[in-house]
Design a protein around this motif. Structure first.
Motif, PDB file in Angstrom:
ATOM      1  N   VAL A 104       0.855  -1.184   0.000  1.00 57.57           N
ATOM      2  CA  VAL A 104       0.000   0.000   0.000  1.00 57.57           C
ATOM      3  C   VAL A 104       0.891   1.234   0.000  1.00 57.57           C
ATOM      4  CG1 VAL A 104      -1.894   1.167   1.166  1.00 57.57           C
ATOM      5  CG2 VAL A 104      -1.595  -1.299   1.440  1.00 57.57           C
ATOM      6  N   MET A 108      -1.993   6.274   1.208  1.00 63.83           N
ATOM      7  CA  MET A 108      -3.241   5.614   1.588  1.00 63.83           C
ATOM      8  C   MET A 108      -3.272   5.283   3.071  1.00 63.83           C
ATOM      9  SD  MET A 108      -4.007   2.966  -1.502  1.00 63.83           S
ATOM     10  CE  MET A 108      -5.625   3.479  -2.080  1.00 63.83           C
TER      11      MET A 108
ATOM     12  N   HIS B  82     -13.703  -2.530  -0.816  1.00 64.14           N
ATOM     13  CA  HIS B  82     -12.469  -1.913  -0.345  1.00 64.14           C
ATOM     14  C   HIS B  82     -11.944  -2.703   0.845  1.00 64.14           C
ATOM     15  CE1 HIS B  82     -15.593  -0.194   2.218  1.00 64.14           C
ATOM     16  NE2 HIS B  82     -14.672   0.116   3.099  1.00 64.14           N
ATOM     17  N   HIS B  97      -8.740   2.023  -0.308  1.00 62.57           N
ATOM     18  CA  HIS B  97      -9.401   1.853  -1.602  1.00 62.57           C
ATOM     19  C   HIS B  97      -8.369   1.520  -2.662  1.00 62.57           C
ATOM     20  CE1 HIS B  97     -13.606   2.767  -0.891  1.00 62.57           C
ATOM     21  NE2 HIS B  97     -13.213   3.607   0.042  1.00 62.57           N
ATOM     22  N   LYS B  98      -8.183   0.251  -2.886  1.00 66.24           N
ATOM     23  CA  LYS B  98      -7.252  -0.201  -3.905  1.00 66.24           C
ATOM     24  C   LYS B  98      -7.597  -1.644  -4.231  1.00 66.24           C
ATOM     25  CE  LYS B  98      -2.323  -0.943  -4.818  1.00 66.24           C
ATOM     26  NZ  LYS B  98      -0.954  -0.935  -4.295  1.00 66.24           N
ATOM     27  N   GLU B  99      -7.397  -2.009  -5.469  1.00 64.86           N
ATOM     28  CA  GLU B  99      -7.676  -3.394  -5.833  1.00 64.86           C
ATOM     29  C   GLU B  99      -6.398  -4.205  -5.809  1.00 64.86           C
ATOM     30  OE1 GLU B  99     -10.262  -4.680  -8.773  1.00 64.86           O
ATOM     31  OE2 GLU B  99     -11.392  -2.803  -8.944  1.00 64.86           O
TER      32      GLU B  99
END
Lengths: 134, 134
Positions: A104, A108, B82, B97-99
DNA sequence: CTGGCTGCAAATCTTTTGCATCCTG
DNA sequence: CAGGATGCAAAAGATTTGCAGCCAG
């Protein structure tokens, strides 16, 4: 058992019984599961001892507390890093031994220091699938 | 609020208050948090109504139940897929919020049908970091 | 109007705690 | 033999439930 001496905590018969129950156990049992199983050999076993032992083992890093089951805590004696797949119907949990790259970016994490991660997979186990069909 | 009519369930003032409290809320509140917040405008609010409403919203897919906090269930009105980062000290939860690509081969799933996944990141938030230093 | 919703209180379930006694190291 | 561990029971939290009365659709 010699192998437990390293733990550096008092090896009472009750604790030994819990450790034996854990040994190789892949069921991810709850405190109540442990209590019931060990009560067979130790009729006087109490929840206090179960929770006390779990807490001691957790502090030593020999047991993980799983929060994946909404109804109660589950415990995992397998401390190798791994992930879990839970059946949304019967709550059975199986291990997923695989590494995933889930880095990450700093923007974030809002200033958090990252420690680790754990992936929960959700699914329906074979048994619950067949029940659903009938 | 017109936007809630689509939900297709009775829009009581209590439910509206809960929906308003949820609107844009990023705190991932517990049932008790919700109860306390909404009690200010509804002194007669009861836990039964809070849990009842949460259950209704959950069945409609408008709220997610988070199991990430070992002490109690937390609720997330953000139903976009998320992940979460939790402070291991104060249990504050923030959204990630990331895939991520976390596919699992069939030989690891032991016949489970996969439905989805959720990643829990663990860390220490800025506030708890500064407390630890003092 | 009527079925679903509310509010209260009691019940349930999980986990924690106080304390006298016990036993491992 | 001392300090940590045990066992019992009571307490604390979180969540669920039963039920009479209420109100949104």
């Amino acid at each position: 058992m010699e192998k437990y001496k390293q733990f550096g905590f008092k090896l009472t018969p009750q604790r030994l019984a819990i450790l034996n129950y854990f040994n190789g156990n892949k069921e991810h049992p709850s405190a109540d599961d442990i209590y019931r199983a060990v009560s067979k050999s130790f009729p006087t076993m109490s929840f206090a001892t179960v929770y006390n032992t779990l807490e001691a083992l957790r502090n030593k890093g020999n047991v993980l507390e799983l929060t994946i089951d909404p109804n109660k805590k589950r415990y995992d004696p397998n401390t190798m890093p791994h992930h879990h797949l839970i059946c949304v119907k019967c709550k059975r949990i199986i291990d997923i031994h695989k590494e995933f790259s889930v880095s990450v970016s700093e923007d974030m994490t809002q200033g958090f220091d990252l420690i680790g991660n754990h992936i929960e997979f959700y699914g329906v186990c074979p048994k619950c699938k067949s029940i659903a069909l009938s």
